[in-house]
Design a protein around this motif. Structure first.
Motif, short mmCIF file in Angstrom:
data_model
loop_
_atom_site.label_atom_id
_atom_site.label_comp_id
_atom_site.label_asym_id
_atom_site.label_seq_id
_atom_site.Cartn_x
_atom_site.Cartn_y
_atom_site.Cartn_z
N LEU A 62 0.18 9.79 -4.74
CA LEU A 62 -1.07 10.08 -4.04
C LEU A 62 -2.21 10.43 -5.00
N GLN A 63 -1.92 11.10 -6.10
CA GLN A 63 -3.01 11.46 -7.00
C GLN A 63 -3.60 10.24 -7.69
N ARG A 64 -2.76 9.25 -7.95
CA ARG A 64 -3.23 8.05 -8.64
C ARG A 64 -3.57 6.91 -7.71
N GLY A 65 -3.31 7.08 -6.44
CA GLY A 65 -3.59 6.03 -5.48
C GLY A 65 -3.80 6.60 -4.10
N SER A 66 -3.61 5.76 -3.11
CA SER A 66 -3.84 6.18 -1.73
C SER A 66 -2.59 6.03 -0.88
N SER A 67 -1.43 5.99 -1.52
CA SER A 67 -0.19 5.80 -0.77
C SER A 67 0.96 6.50 -1.46
N THR A 68 1.97 6.87 -0.68
CA THR A 68 3.20 7.40 -1.24
C THR A 68 4.08 6.25 -1.70
N PHE A 69 5.19 6.59 -2.38
CA PHE A 69 6.09 5.53 -2.85
C PHE A 69 6.69 4.76 -1.68
N GLY A 70 7.04 5.47 -0.62
CA GLY A 70 7.59 4.80 0.55
C GLY A 70 6.61 3.85 1.19
N GLN A 71 5.33 4.23 1.23
CA GLN A 71 4.31 3.34 1.79
C GLN A 71 4.10 2.11 0.92
N ARG A 72 4.15 2.30 -0.38
CA ARG A 72 3.96 1.15 -1.28
C ARG A 72 5.05 0.11 -1.09
N LEU A 73 6.27 0.57 -0.85
CA LEU A 73 7.36 -0.36 -0.65
C LEU A 73 7.17 -1.21 0.61
N LEU A 74 6.38 -0.70 1.55
CA LEU A 74 6.16 -1.41 2.82
C LEU A 74 4.72 -1.90 2.95
N ASN A 75 3.99 -1.92 1.83
CA ASN A 75 2.61 -2.42 1.82
C ASN A 75 1.70 -1.64 2.77
N LEU A 76 1.82 -0.31 2.73
CA LEU A 76 0.98 0.57 3.53
C LEU A 76 0.19 1.51 2.62
N HIS A 77 -0.87 2.11 3.16
CA HIS A 77 -1.63 3.12 2.43
C HIS A 77 -2.45 3.93 3.41
N TYR A 78 -2.95 5.10 2.92
CA TYR A 78 -3.86 5.91 3.73
C TYR A 78 -5.28 5.40 3.54
N SER A 79 -5.92 5.10 4.65
CA SER A 79 -7.25 4.50 4.57
C SER A 79 -8.35 5.52 4.32
N ASN A 80 -8.11 6.79 4.62
CA ASN A 80 -9.17 7.80 4.53
C ASN A 80 -8.79 9.00 3.69
N ILE A 81 -7.93 8.82 2.69
CA ILE A 81 -7.52 9.95 1.86
C ILE A 81 -8.50 10.11 0.70
N ASN A 82 -8.72 11.36 0.29
CA ASN A 82 -9.53 11.66 -0.87
C ASN A 82 -8.82 12.71 -1.71
N GLN A 83 -9.45 13.16 -2.81
CA GLN A 83 -8.79 14.08 -3.71
C GLN A 83 -8.49 15.41 -3.04
N LYS A 84 -9.42 15.89 -2.20
CA LYS A 84 -9.21 17.16 -1.52
C LYS A 84 -8.02 17.09 -0.57
N LYS A 85 -7.95 16.02 0.21
CA LYS A 85 -6.84 15.85 1.14
C LYS A 85 -5.52 15.65 0.39
N ALA A 86 -5.58 15.01 -0.76
CA ALA A 86 -4.36 14.80 -1.55
C ALA A 86 -3.81 16.14 -2.05
N VAL A 87 -4.70 17.05 -2.49
CA VAL A 87 -4.25 18.37 -2.94
C VAL A 87 -3.68 19.17 -1.78
N LEU A 88 -4.35 19.13 -0.63
CA LEU A 88 -3.83 19.83 0.55
C LEU A 88 -2.49 19.25 0.98
#
Length: 301
Positions: A62-88
């Motif tokens: 999440l810090q280096r992108g917009s998806s978790t490892f599980g999401q990457r394996l399924l070609n998914l990502h968070y469309s509205n994530i930012n650095q603040k939400k990633a830390v939370l």
């Protein structure tokens, strides 16, 4: 390719499950490494090790992108994530579990009322989160978005990286499913055709010493009579030509499977057409010592 807004529920659930499995794999590997150290030395730091593992997973996903490892394996990502939400996201996924594990492994009986109260508060919060997860699951099944509580609290929405298309199923998966359903149909059809009563009796005759077959005789029934098959008090006592009494259902079950079977005690051949019901005709009396053995035969018809 234009990202697709719609994401199927199963893909979202699979992504969350993959994240858990990746964490479990890393945790298992750390335990394999720690088993060569002094026993118990690493266990007291297990909560901190779990925090480090979750931090590393978060840092490289999440810090280096917009998806978790599980999401990457399924070609998914968070469309509205930012650095603040990633830390939370990191804090909410690490801190509650760390406090729960740390307090569970500590002896708080000698640390005062404040420490015990903190443990009770953490336990209450854990139960509240579990209830919230159940409610969120029901909400997710209805709406089809945000399967995890963290996603709901942070307002994260999952989006597909590729264009919308039906979920592909691998050839090996389909082969396993076809083989499994084929076996199930074979068992469903084949098992009811197996005569388990006959097989059980055949095995019994091989491993147990049977009495030689005797001439057909009139059955004897008294207060101590037991069913020759189940060794319990006979229910609706019946017989079929030998001197032993059976429960009606024990005897009828055998004759439903086959027209002839051997008595498990005397080894006489019993036939379905000889099956009769037995009833006591007189109560025991001190004057007649054989009154317990008196009965009459009642035909099935």
């Amino acid at each position: 390719m234009t990202p697709s807004v719609y994401v199927s529920r199963i893909n979202q659930v699979d992504a969350a499950q993959l994240d858990k499995e990746i964490y479990k794999v890393l945790k298992t590997q750390t335990k394999e490494i720690a088993k060569y150290s002094v026993p118990g030395k690493i266990d007291k730091w297990q909560a901190e090790i779990d925090v480090v593992l979750k931090f590393l997973i978060w840092k490289f996903s999440l810090q280096r992108g917009s998806s978790t490892f599980g999401q990457r394996l399924l070609n998914l990502h968070y469309s509205n994530i930012n650095q603040k939400k990633a830390v939370l996201y990191l804090i909410l996924s690490v801190l509650p579990q760390y406090l729960k594990d740390k307090l569970a492994n500590e002896n708080l009986s000698d640390r005062g009322v404040l420490a015990q109260g903190l443990k009770s508060l953490v336990d209450w919060a854990s139960n509240a989160v579990s209830l919230l997860e159940l409610i969120n699951l029901l909400y997710f099944l209805h709406r089809g978005i945000q399967p995890r509580v963290i996603e709901f609290l942070l307002g994260l929405s999952t989006q597909s990286i590729t264009t919308h298309r039906p979920r592909t199923i691998g050839y090996s998966y389909m082969t396993r499913e076809l083989l499994w359903h084929g076996l199930m149909e074979l068992f469903t059809i084949g098992i009811p055709m197996i005569n388990f009563h006959y097989l059980k009796h055949a095995v019994t005759r091989l491993w147990q010493r049977m009495e030689p077959a005797m001439m057909r005789s009139f059955p004897v029934m008294n207060a101590t009579t037991k069913c020759a098959y189940c060794q319990e008090n006979p229910i609706l006592p019946s017989h079929a030509g030998c001197s032993h009494i059976f429960c009606y259902y024990c005897l009828q079950a055998h004759f439903t499977a086959m027209n002839m079977f051997h008595c498990p005690i005397c080894n006489n051949e019993l036939y379905a057409e000889d099956m009769k019901r037995c009833t006591v005709t007189s109560a025991p009396s001190s004057d007649d010592e054989e009154s317990d053995d008196s009965f009459e035969r009642v035909d099935n018809g």
